[in-house]
Design a protein around this motif. Structure first.
Motif, short mmCIF file in Angstrom:
data_model
loop_
_atom_site.label_atom_id
_atom_site.label_comp_id
_atom_site.label_asym_id
_atom_site.label_seq_id
_atom_site.Cartn_x
_atom_site.Cartn_y
_atom_site.Cartn_z
N GLY A 85 -8.82 8.38 5.77
CA GLY A 85 -8.09 7.42 5.03
C GLY A 85 -8.42 5.92 5.48
O GLY A 85 -7.55 5.09 5.44
N ILE B 113 0.76 4.46 -2.72
CA ILE B 113 0.69 5.69 -2.45
C ILE B 113 1.75 6.46 -3.16
O ILE B 113 1.75 7.60 -3.68
CB ILE B 113 0.60 5.99 -0.97
N GLN C 199 -3.02 4.60 10.35
CA GLN C 199 -3.52 3.66 9.64
C GLN C 199 -3.01 2.49 9.64
O GLN C 199 -3.34 1.41 9.59
CB GLN C 199 -3.27 4.20 8.03
N THR D 220 -8.35 3.65 2.34
CA THR D 220 -6.81 3.10 2.04
C THR D 220 -6.44 2.32 2.95
O THR D 220 -5.72 1.20 2.69
CB THR D 220 -5.90 4.50 1.98
N GLN E 126 0.90 -1.24 -0.19
CA GLN E 126 0.18 0.20 0.06
C GLN E 126 0.99 1.46 0.07
O GLN E 126 0.66 2.17 -0.71
CB GLN E 126 -0.89 0.05 1.16
#
Length: 322
Positions: free
Chosen positions: A303, A265, A280, A306, A261
């Protein structure tokens, strides 16, 4: 912004469902209008959009005879599906915005209610009224109102069922508003109906009234026996799921998902130093833990999507179906 997000989501659902182009406009109420009347207009092409231009008619535009011959749902069933899709989307967005209220796409008949619904006055009647013309503003005809009052007197739980279709916890004000929509404005009729509802065995007082001390926020809060039982069962299930430590993900899968991830990004244009935040990462580790249930709370734009994208990769790597 919240209205825009919801309208855009519904427009996207329509576009994807029918392969069409969808245009929408959100209208705020005019100066002389009802301040609650924010609404959206959506317009969809009657034909599918292809790489070379407009193509065949969308399924919504096809004749029922053609649809049935091709084993496809007729237009009436398609419209019912669209109403249900709006209900699911609207309720999801209401929950995300922190509102304990929901909508129900079903008619009163489909919801098992014998109370007659109110009539929508409509834009044309409103225009005539603004131009000085005489328009009946009555919400419900007298015969239906009298029948509703009799139904509520005999079965006061009907009005409680109507309220709990919208919200699980409510106040005396919510009861009064629901009655106001269902019966006409004779004071004695209203008082009798209100007394019948307040005396119903289905009504449960969750919090006593202290409004004399703190104003409106101190009003008594109510629910129904059925709703308390449903939410009690949900709470019991959540507690039981929390103790079942059999749904974890191996650390190597979680670490790999977080790293992937971060790369996504950065590939999207962020600086090489950027990636998932510490919060996160903590949330990903929390939801991929061993318990069968885990909760994450965050503001819109914090977020969560995500974070959940990374959690999905970790769960799928462990062999779970997401």
């Amino acid at each position: 912004e919240q209205r825009l997000a919801l309208t855009r989501a519904f427009a996207a659902d329509l576009a994807n469902r029918y392969g069409a182009a969808v245009d929408f406009a959100i209208h705020r109420p005019g100066g002389g209008g009802d301040i609650r009347n924010s609404h959206a207009h959506l317009m969809m092409t009657t034909r599918e959009v292809t790489e070379t231009g407009l193509g065949d008619k969308t399924l919504l535009e096809r004749e029922n005879r053609w649809l049935l011959a091709n084993h496809l749902p007729p237009s009436q069933l398609q419209l019912k599906d669209l109403r249900q899709a709006w209900e699911h989307l609207a309720n999801r967005h209401l929950a995300m915005a922190g509102h304990d209220i929901r909508i129900d796409h079903r008619s009163h008949l489909e919801a098992g209610l014998t109370i007659a619904p109110t009539e929508h006055v409509g834009v044309h009647a409103t225009q005539i009224n603004r131009q000085g013309g005489e328009v009946s503003r009555i919400r419900i005809d007298r015969q239906s109102a009298d029948r509703n009052a009799d139904t509520i007197r005999r079965r006061p739980d009907e009005i409680l069922k109507l309220i709990t279709n919208e919200k699980s916890v409510f106040s005396r004000y919510d009861i009064a508003r629901a009655l106001h929509r269902s019966i006409n404005d004779d004071p004695q009729t209203f008082q009798n109906a209100f007394a019948a509802v307040m005396a119903s065995k289905a009504l449960v007082e969750l919090k006593p009234d202290s409004s004399g001390v703190r104003g409106r926020d101190g009003e008594a809060r109510y629910s129904t026996v059925e709703m308390v039982a449903i939410e009690g069962e949900m709470a019991s299930s959540a507690v039981a799921m929390k103790t079942r430590q059999n749904h974890g993900v191996f650390k190597r899968h979680v670490d790999a998902a977080i790293a992937a991830q971060d790369r996504s990004i950065q590939a999207a244009g962020a600086s090489p130093a950027q990636g998932l935040s510490a919060e996160q990462r903590q949330a990903i580790e929390h939801v991929t833990g061993p318990a069968q249930i885990a909760v994450v709370i965050g503001f819109a734009g914090a977020g969560k999507s995500t974070m959940l994208a990374a959690a999905r990769h970790a769960w799928e790597a462990q062999g779970y179906r997401v």
